[in-house]
Design an enzyme around this catalytic site. Sequence first.
Site, short mmCIF file in Angstrom:
data_model
loop_
_atom_site.label_atom_id
_atom_site.label_comp_id
_atom_site.label_asym_id
_atom_site.label_seq_id
_atom_site.Cartn_x
_atom_site.Cartn_y
_atom_site.Cartn_z
N GLY A 13 0.80 -1.22 0.00
CA GLY A 13 0.00 0.00 0.00
C GLY A 13 0.84 1.28 0.00
O GLY A 13 1.88 1.36 -0.65
N ALA A 83 2.06 2.00 9.68
CA ALA A 83 1.26 0.78 9.85
C ALA A 83 -0.11 1.12 10.40
O ALA A 83 -0.23 1.86 11.38
CB ALA A 83 1.97 -0.19 10.79
N GLN A 141 -15.51 9.97 10.39
CA GLN A 141 -16.10 9.20 9.30
C GLN A 141 -17.13 8.23 9.85
O GLN A 141 -16.85 7.52 10.83
CB GLN A 141 -15.00 8.41 8.54
CG GLN A 141 -15.51 7.40 7.53
CD GLN A 141 -16.35 8.01 6.42
OE1 GLN A 141 -16.05 9.09 5.90
NE2 GLN A 141 -17.43 7.33 6.06
N GLY A 143 -18.81 5.06 10.60
CA GLY A 143 -18.26 3.69 10.62
C GLY A 143 -16.83 3.61 11.11
O GLY A 143 -16.24 2.53 11.10
N GLN A 144 -16.24 4.75 11.54
CA GLN A 144 -14.82 4.72 11.92
C GLN A 144 -14.54 5.46 13.23
O GLN A 144 -13.54 6.17 13.34
CB GLN A 144 -13.97 5.34 10.80
CG GLN A 144 -13.84 4.46 9.57
CD GLN A 144 -12.62 4.83 8.75
OE1 GLN A 144 -12.43 5.99 8.42
NE2 GLN A 144 -11.79 3.84 8.43
N TYR A 147 -11.05 4.22 14.25
CA TYR A 147 -9.96 4.66 13.36
C TYR A 147 -9.76 6.18 13.43
O TYR A 147 -8.65 6.68 13.52
CB TYR A 147 -10.33 4.22 11.94
CG TYR A 147 -9.31 4.48 10.86
CD1 TYR A 147 -8.33 3.54 10.58
CD2 TYR A 147 -9.35 5.64 10.09
CE1 TYR A 147 -7.40 3.75 9.57
CE2 TYR A 147 -8.43 5.87 9.08
CZ TYR A 147 -7.47 4.91 8.81
OH TYR A 147 -6.56 5.14 7.81
N PRO A 177 -3.49 11.56 4.46
CA PRO A 177 -3.95 11.18 3.12
C PRO A 177 -5.48 11.14 3.10
O PRO A 177 -6.12 10.82 4.10
CB PRO A 177 -3.41 9.75 2.95
CG PRO A 177 -2.39 9.55 4.02
CD PRO A 177 -2.82 10.45 5.15
N GLY A 178 -6.02 11.46 1.95
CA GLY A 178 -7.43 11.20 1.72
C GLY A 178 -7.58 9.76 1.26
O GLY A 178 -6.80 8.89 1.68
N ILE A 180 -6.96 6.83 -0.91
CA ILE A 180 -5.89 6.43 -1.83
C ILE A 180 -6.23 5.03 -2.35
O ILE A 180 -6.80 4.21 -1.61
CB ILE A 180 -4.52 6.41 -1.08
CG1 ILE A 180 -4.29 7.73 -0.30
CG2 ILE A 180 -3.37 6.13 -2.04
CD1 ILE A 180 -4.21 8.99 -1.13
#
Length: 240
Positions: A13, A83, A141, A143-144, A147, A177-178, A180
Amino acid sequence: MARTALVTGGSRGIGAAISKALKAKGYNVAATYAGNDEAAAKFTEETGIQTYKWNAADYEASKAGIEKVEAELGPLDVIVANAGITRDAPFHKMTPQQWQEVIDTNLTGVFNTVHPAWPGMRERKFGRIIVISSINGQKGQFGQVNYAATKAGDLGIVKSLAQEGARFNITANAICPGYIGTDMVMAVPEKVREAIIGQIPVGRLGEPEEIARCVAFLADDEAGFITGSTISANGGQFFV
Ligand code: CAA
């Protein structure tokens, strides 16, 4: 002498693109991975970049791994804490395990990766800490919850490390990052992903290389005045 860089999650990735970009700039690069032996072996074969297997969520494993990297490649000058995992679910369905796994890898994993190398960077009076956060740490976000909490936490980490590292010529910065085009984003249900792409003004997912370019910029010896900052690379999806 060539500087040495560690990239966690560096064989797939965004991490793989970062490892390759730093190698192309002349760094000795160590790329870590947690589980996918096959992908790591293929990556080393294709790029010549050494891979090391440990779980970023495990402090003792990270400490031992970093000691091994430093013995083999030289003291670490650059750390890219990249990571990360997702365990997406709406909050009412999110389990304590989904919460904890993401916290352990994405947030505690940054502590585990930077902390063992920090005293050496202070002694040598040079360091570049680059944490890969996310647009979703900036805006949240659906659902996150797990995260987004870790990625917002990354911003607090770099702003604090920037203050502690400044007098040792150690910089600490985050990249957000948006969306990717990696396996992580491709795992989002297609309909949801298409809707997200519709919210990106440039009209496409980003490329891993577009994030790697930001890392190379921040890692440079000449980037010493940039610290505690956040670079957003998201195709215009969100402005801070
Ligand atoms: N906004 C508002 N409502 C939403 C929504 C959204 N974004 N997504 C789903 N909903 C609604 C659904 O329409 C549904 O409503 P109804 O009950 O009225 O039908 C309700 O929420 C529940 O939805 P689901 O039953 O479909 O929920 P689910 O258990 O299947 O989980 C999900 C859905 C896992 C959260 C899924 O929507 C998803 O994967 N979303 C994407 C999350 C995301 O963007 N992840 C980023 C991964 S990539 C990454 O993390 C890299 C990076 O840094 C950018």
